[in-house]
Motif scaffolding. Sequence first.
Motif, PDB file in Angstrom:
ATOM      1  N   HIS A   1       0.833  -1.205   0.000  1.00 53.22           N
ATOM      2  CA  HIS A   1       0.000   0.000   0.000  1.00 53.22           C
ATOM      3  C   HIS A   1       0.870   1.258   0.000  1.00 53.22           C
ATOM      4  O   HIS A   1       0.535   2.247  -0.666  1.00 53.22           O
ATOM      5  CB  HIS A   1      -0.922   0.003   1.224  1.00 53.22           C
ATOM      6  CG  HIS A   1      -2.103  -0.908   1.092  1.00 53.22           C
ATOM      7  ND1 HIS A   1      -3.366  -0.454   0.767  1.00 53.22           N
ATOM      8  CD2 HIS A   1      -2.221  -2.256   1.226  1.00 53.22           C
ATOM      9  CE1 HIS A   1      -4.206  -1.477   0.712  1.00 53.22           C
ATOM     10  NE2 HIS A   1      -3.537  -2.576   0.990  1.00 53.22           N
TER      11      HIS A   1
ATOM     12  N   ASP B   1      -8.053   3.377   0.583  1.00 48.55           N
ATOM     13  CA  ASP B   1      -8.746   2.229   1.171  1.00 48.55           C
ATOM     14  C   ASP B   1      -8.882   2.358   2.685  1.00 48.55           C
ATOM     15  O   ASP B   1      -9.421   1.452   3.330  1.00 48.55           O
ATOM     16  CB  ASP B   1      -7.995   0.930   0.850  1.00 48.55           C
ATOM     17  CG  ASP B   1      -7.951   0.635  -0.640  1.00 48.55           C
ATOM     18  OD1 ASP B   1      -8.969   0.877  -1.321  1.00 48.55           O
ATOM     19  OD2 ASP B   1      -6.898   0.172  -1.118  1.00 48.55           O
TER      20      ASP B   1
ATOM     21  N   VAL C   1      -6.649  -0.828   9.204  1.00 51.26           N
ATOM     22  CA  VAL C   1      -7.659  -0.520   8.181  1.00 51.26           C
ATOM     23  C   VAL C   1      -8.821   0.213   8.847  1.00 51.26           C
ATOM     24  O   VAL C   1      -9.537  -0.363   9.660  1.00 51.26           O
ATOM     25  CB  VAL C   1      -8.164  -1.804   7.494  1.00 51.26           C
ATOM     26  CG1 VAL C   1      -9.150  -1.454   6.383  1.00 51.26           C
ATOM     27  CG2 VAL C   1      -6.991  -2.614   6.940  1.00 51.26           C
TER      28      VAL C   1
ATOM     29  N   ASP D   1     -11.485   1.899   7.209  1.00 50.03           N
ATOM     30  CA  ASP D   1     -12.636   2.237   6.391  1.00 50.03           C
ATOM     31  C   ASP D   1     -13.906   2.072   7.230  1.00 50.03           C
ATOM     32  O   ASP D   1     -13.908   1.418   8.270  1.00 50.03           O
ATOM     33  CB  ASP D   1     -12.686   1.382   5.125  1.00 50.03           C
ATOM     34  CG  ASP D   1     -12.806  -0.105   5.414  1.00 50.03           C
ATOM     35  OD1 ASP D   1     -12.482  -0.535   6.536  1.00 50.03           O
ATOM     36  OD2 ASP D   1     -13.234  -0.845   4.526  1.00 50.03           O
TER      37      ASP D   1
END
Length: 209
Positions: A30, A65, A91, A93
Motif C-alpha cells: 500500500h 482504502d 484498516v 474504512d
Amino acid sequence: SWLRCVEHYGLDPVHSHQTQVLEPIYLREHQERLDDFLEIARVETNSLYQRIAGSGFAVILTDGDGVIVNWTADASLSKSFEQSGLWLGAVWDEENEGTNGIGTALIERQALTVHCDEHFRSRHAKLTCSAAPIFDPQGQLLAVLDISSVSSQDSKQSQLHTLALAALSARMIEHCCFLKVFRERWVLRFHHRTEFMGQGSEDVYKRQA
C-alpha cells in the motif's frame, strides 16, 4: 453514517472487535503505490505535527482504502495509539470500523470531525478524529489526512481548530502534488490577492505546453 453501519455493513456497536491490521509485507504494498505522494506528504505532515506537538494528537495518513500508511507523533504516544488501533497498517474504512474520521471522510469526501461517542463502535468512544480527504490532480480520492487523539477530554467545539488545520494541510499537499505532476506544463496561478501568490492558497490550472 450510523444508518450505513447498521443497514449496509451489519455492524454491532458493542460487539467485541479488533481493528484489522495488515501484515508488514501487505502494508508495504500500500505504501509503495503512494511512494511519490508520500514523499511530498511527509514534508507537510511533519510540519503540521510541529504545530501540535505536545497536545496528545497524532497526524495520520491513509490511502484511499483507509489503510494507515504514515503515522507521525511523539514516541511516547506509540503504545496508546497502537492499543487503540490507530497504527501503521490498520484498516479504518467505515465498513470495518463504523463511523470514524478516516472512514467517514472517505465516504463523504469532505473534511469532518468524529468526536468521542459519535463513533459507531463503543470501543472508540474516547477518540476524537478530524480528517480531510486528499484528491489527486484528476479529482480522484487519493488519501486522507487525519489528526487524532485517543483520550480526548474536550468538547467537539474545541476541535474546530484541529479540523481547520487538517483541511489546510490536505489542500497544501494537493497543491504540491499538482505542481509535481504538471512540472512539464505551463501552470497558471491565480489569487484575488497577489501577495498570496505562491503560498499554496492560490488556485492553479494547467495547460498544455
